[in-house]
Design a protein around this motif. Structure first.
Motif, PDB file in Angstrom:
ATOM      1  N   GLY A  72      21.654 156.395  24.411  1.00  0.00           N
ATOM      2  CA  GLY A  72      22.296 156.845  25.630  1.00  0.00           C
ATOM      3  C   GLY A  72      23.568 156.095  25.949  1.00  0.00           C
ATOM      4  N   PRO A  73      24.137 156.356  27.123  1.00  0.00           N
ATOM      5  CA  PRO A  73      25.432 155.761  27.482  1.00  0.00           C
ATOM      6  C   PRO A  73      25.384 154.260  27.706  1.00  0.00           C
ATOM      7  CG  PRO A  73      24.514 156.947  29.349  1.00  0.00           C
ATOM      8  CD  PRO A  73      23.642 157.272  28.175  1.00  0.00           C
ATOM      9  N   ARG A  87      31.602 147.812  34.589  1.00  0.00           N
ATOM     10  CA  ARG A  87      32.373 148.659  35.489  1.00  0.00           C
ATOM     11  C   ARG A  87      31.887 150.098  35.426  1.00  0.00           C
ATOM     12  NH1 ARG A  87      36.070 144.956  33.365  1.00  0.00           N
ATOM     13  NH2 ARG A  87      37.006 143.666  34.995  1.00  0.00           N
ATOM     14  N   ALA A  88      32.021 150.785  36.550  1.00  0.00           N
ATOM     15  CA  ALA A  88      31.517 152.151  36.649  1.00  0.00           C
ATOM     16  C   ALA A  88      32.121 153.072  35.608  1.00  0.00           C
ATOM     17  CB  ALA A  88      31.771 152.695  38.053  1.00  0.00           C
ATOM     18  N   ASN A  89      33.362 152.806  35.209  1.00  0.00           N
ATOM     19  CA  ASN A  89      34.013 153.710  34.250  1.00  0.00           C
ATOM     20  C   ASN A  89      33.597 153.454  32.805  1.00  0.00           C
ATOM     21  OD1 ASN A  89      35.385 151.327  33.805  1.00  0.00           O
ATOM     22  ND2 ASN A  89      37.428 152.163  34.211  1.00  0.00           N
ATOM     23  N   GLN A  90      32.648 152.530  32.598  1.00  0.00           N
ATOM     24  CA  GLN A  90      32.120 152.327  31.251  1.00  0.00           C
ATOM     25  C   GLN A  90      31.071 153.379  30.878  1.00  0.00           C
ATOM     26  OE1 GLN A  90      32.143 147.573  31.893  1.00  0.00           O
ATOM     27  NE2 GLN A  90      31.167 148.194  29.992  1.00  0.00           N
ATOM     28  N   SER A 121      37.990 149.596  42.616  1.00  0.00           N
ATOM     29  CA  SER A 121      37.980 150.905  41.962  1.00  0.00           C
ATOM     30  C   SER A 121      38.438 150.713  40.527  1.00  0.00           C
ATOM     31  CB  SER A 121      38.911 151.894  42.677  1.00  0.00           C
ATOM     32  OG  SER A 121      38.874 153.154  42.039  1.00  0.00           O
ATOM     33  N   PRO A 122      37.547 150.882  39.530  1.00  0.00           N
ATOM     34  CA  PRO A 122      36.166 151.318  39.653  1.00  0.00           C
ATOM     35  C   PRO A 122      35.252 150.223  40.213  1.00  0.00           C
ATOM     36  CG  PRO A 122      36.632 150.732  37.392  1.00  0.00           C
ATOM     37  CD  PRO A 122      37.944 150.639  38.113  1.00  0.00           C
ATOM     38  N   GLU A 123      34.092 150.652  40.693  1.00  0.00           N
ATOM     39  CA  GLU A 123      33.063 149.738  41.160  1.00  0.00           C
ATOM     40  C   GLU A 123      32.670 148.780  40.038  1.00  0.00           C
ATOM     41  OE1 GLU A 123      28.533 150.522  42.771  1.00  0.00           O
ATOM     42  OE2 GLU A 123      30.123 151.930  43.331  1.00  0.00           O
ATOM     43  N   GLU A 124      32.368 147.523  40.401  1.00  0.00           N
ATOM     44  CA  GLU A 124      32.043 146.498  39.409  1.00  0.00           C
ATOM     45  C   GLU A 124      30.721 145.814  39.737  1.00  0.00           C
ATOM     46  OE1 GLU A 124      36.446 144.848  38.070  1.00  0.00           O
ATOM     47  OE2 GLU A 124      35.172 143.613  39.355  1.00  0.00           O
TER      48      GLU A 124
END
Length: 463
Positions: free
Chosen positions: A207-208, A259-262, A242-245
């Motif tokens: 998964g991610p 980070r949220a963008n991972q 932004s992004p949330e960490e």
């Protein structure tokens, strides 16, 4: 609570994206140093922060925990949940004060025991509250001052102490892991002088979030080992960026950030759009120890406790907090991503030995600041850095060391060009002018071209 490992990040194509990311602030609430007394109360919250939970574990020797705040997990699984706590560990958890008790000196002791038949018991407690999360636009900080079980080598085989969190939807379901999220603030196995921190999320396996390993990083305890002294282990969940960490700290130094963008937006939301509860335990055996030699076996020594001085949860509605206060050892390994301030750089997951993160996207004029580096009274004359470069042919630059001001002349530097890739690491030494005392250290980067030319994973100094 499973064996974490670093997952290589993908290097973005456009530096403009990283310029945006580089505006993110790196701040930390000051942590209690490992050299403070064994019984130290939870620190007073800094300005802008509110304490929402704390336990100093004050009470009579041999008494149990306060059940108004904590509940015991007992047996070998949650009711109806995965066997062996879902991790393959071998102990039975109990509420007995032989496994979980206060020491009378302000510490909680979680102690694995082995009976005459070779059966292991230990302790696992979790907060009754499940609502720990940052407010919108704010931050949550969860920290504990802990001495890991003071046992190493063959005698530590199978030991797995941990301080961690699970998403509230897990309670009562017990089969929705890892989608509901897990934040491992501190894990350790086999008595190694290593602190692992990990976020688990998404689906299993794979998964991610690279399950069952998760998105993890690690670092070593300095001053005293993780087993020989108390250290402060912390997580800061930041919704003001932004992004949330979600950042992880050891003694006030940030060594791993997720980070949220991972991951994709749905995975992040499923893992974070709810509260969490806290867990303290010492497991014996299981998947993580198996990855480092297995155990326990007949040579494992029972009776070594994880000691917890305090647990504290703070919330902030936003704003900034003081950066790490320094107290870095010049002769230890200084993780590059633990900067107090920087310009023009960002962090990324590294594939270098030990995992964790590096600083990258570094070009002419960029810099990073590391406060309070103590060189002692014997002059340091060497500088060493772990670097990588995927710069195009003809692109190179200098990694420079400056003290106390970026305007001061460098005390030393070395040149770096293409090493074969942005994750192709080399350790590069350089001579520096004699340095003693305590200084703020700037790494500055100079190049004749505007292109990125280097990543840095860690650095340090020598005599």
């Amino acid at each position: 609570m499973s064996a974490p490992s670093g997952t290589p990040g993908r290097r973005p194509v456009r530096r403009t994206l990283l310029t945006v990311l580089a505006t993110l602030g790196l701040v930390a609430v000051a942590a209690t140093a490992a050299t403070t007394p064994a019984d130290a109360s939870a620190p007073t919250p800094p300005s802008g922060w509110t304490q929402v939970f704390a336990d100093d574990f004050d009470g009579a020797a041999g008494s149990g925990v306060n059940t108004a705040d904590w509940q015991y997990d007992t047996g070998t699984s949650y009711p109806g949940g995965a066997a062996r706590w879902g991790t393959g560990e071998v102990e039975t958890m109990t509420s007995s004060t032989s496994n979980v008790s206060l020491d009378g000196n302000g510490n909680l002791l979680i102690t694995p025991r082995r009976d005459a038949s070779g059966h292991w018991t230990s302790g696992r407690i979790e907060t009754n509250r499940t609502d720990f999360q940052p407010p919108a636009g704010g931050k949550l900080r969860v920290q504990a001052r802990i001495r890991m079980p003071d046992v190493t080598g063959a005698a530590a085989k199978g030991y797995w102490p941990a301080f961690w969190m699970l998403g509230a939807p897990f309670r009562g379901n017990y089969w929705n892991w890892p989608g509901i999220g897990e934040l491992d603030i501190m894990e350790n196995v086999q008595g190694l002088n290593t602190d692992w921190a990990t976020m688990h999320c998404g689906t299993n396996p794979g998964g991610p979030c690279n399950e069952t390993s998760g998105i993890g990083g690690s670092t070593a305890c300095t001053g005293t080992t993780c087993q020989a002294g108390f250290h402060t282990y912390a997580m800061e969940w930041d919704r003001s960026t932004s992004p949330e960490e979600i950042r992880f700290y050891l003694d006030g130094v940030n060594f791993h950030t997720v980070r949220a963008n991972q991951v994709d937006a749905t995975t992040w939301a499923n893992a974070t759009d709810h509260g969490y509860f806290l867990i303290l335990n010492v497991a014996m055996g299981g998947g993580f120890p198996d990855a480092f030699g297995g155990g326990p076996d007949s040579g494992t020594e029972p009776g070594h406790a994880m000691a917890v001085d305090y647990v504290q949860v703070l919330r902030s509605s936003g704003g900034t907090t003081p950066p790490p206060s320094g107290n870095r050892d010049a002769y230890g390994t200084i993780q590059a991503e633990s900067y107090d301030d920087r310009s023009g750089i960002s962090t990324e997951t590294t594939t270098d030995s030990g995992g964790g993160q590096d600083i990258g996207y570094i070009a002419n004029g960029d810099w990073a600041l590391y406060k309070g580096v103590n060189f002692g009274s014997t002059p340091a004359r060497q500088f060493t850095a772990r670097v990588a470069s995927g710069a195009a042919g003809g692109v190179s630059g200098l990694v420079e060391v400056r003290l106390d001001s970026r305007a001061n002349a460098p005390v030393g530097s070395f040149a770096v060009a293409d090493t074969g890739g942005w994750q192709s690491w080399r350790t590069v030494p350089a001579n520096i002018g004699a340095v003693t005392g305590t200084h703020d250290v700037y790494l500055t980067f100079t190049s004749g071209q505007p292109a990125d030319f280097v990543n840095v994973n860690w650095f340090g100094f020598g005599h």
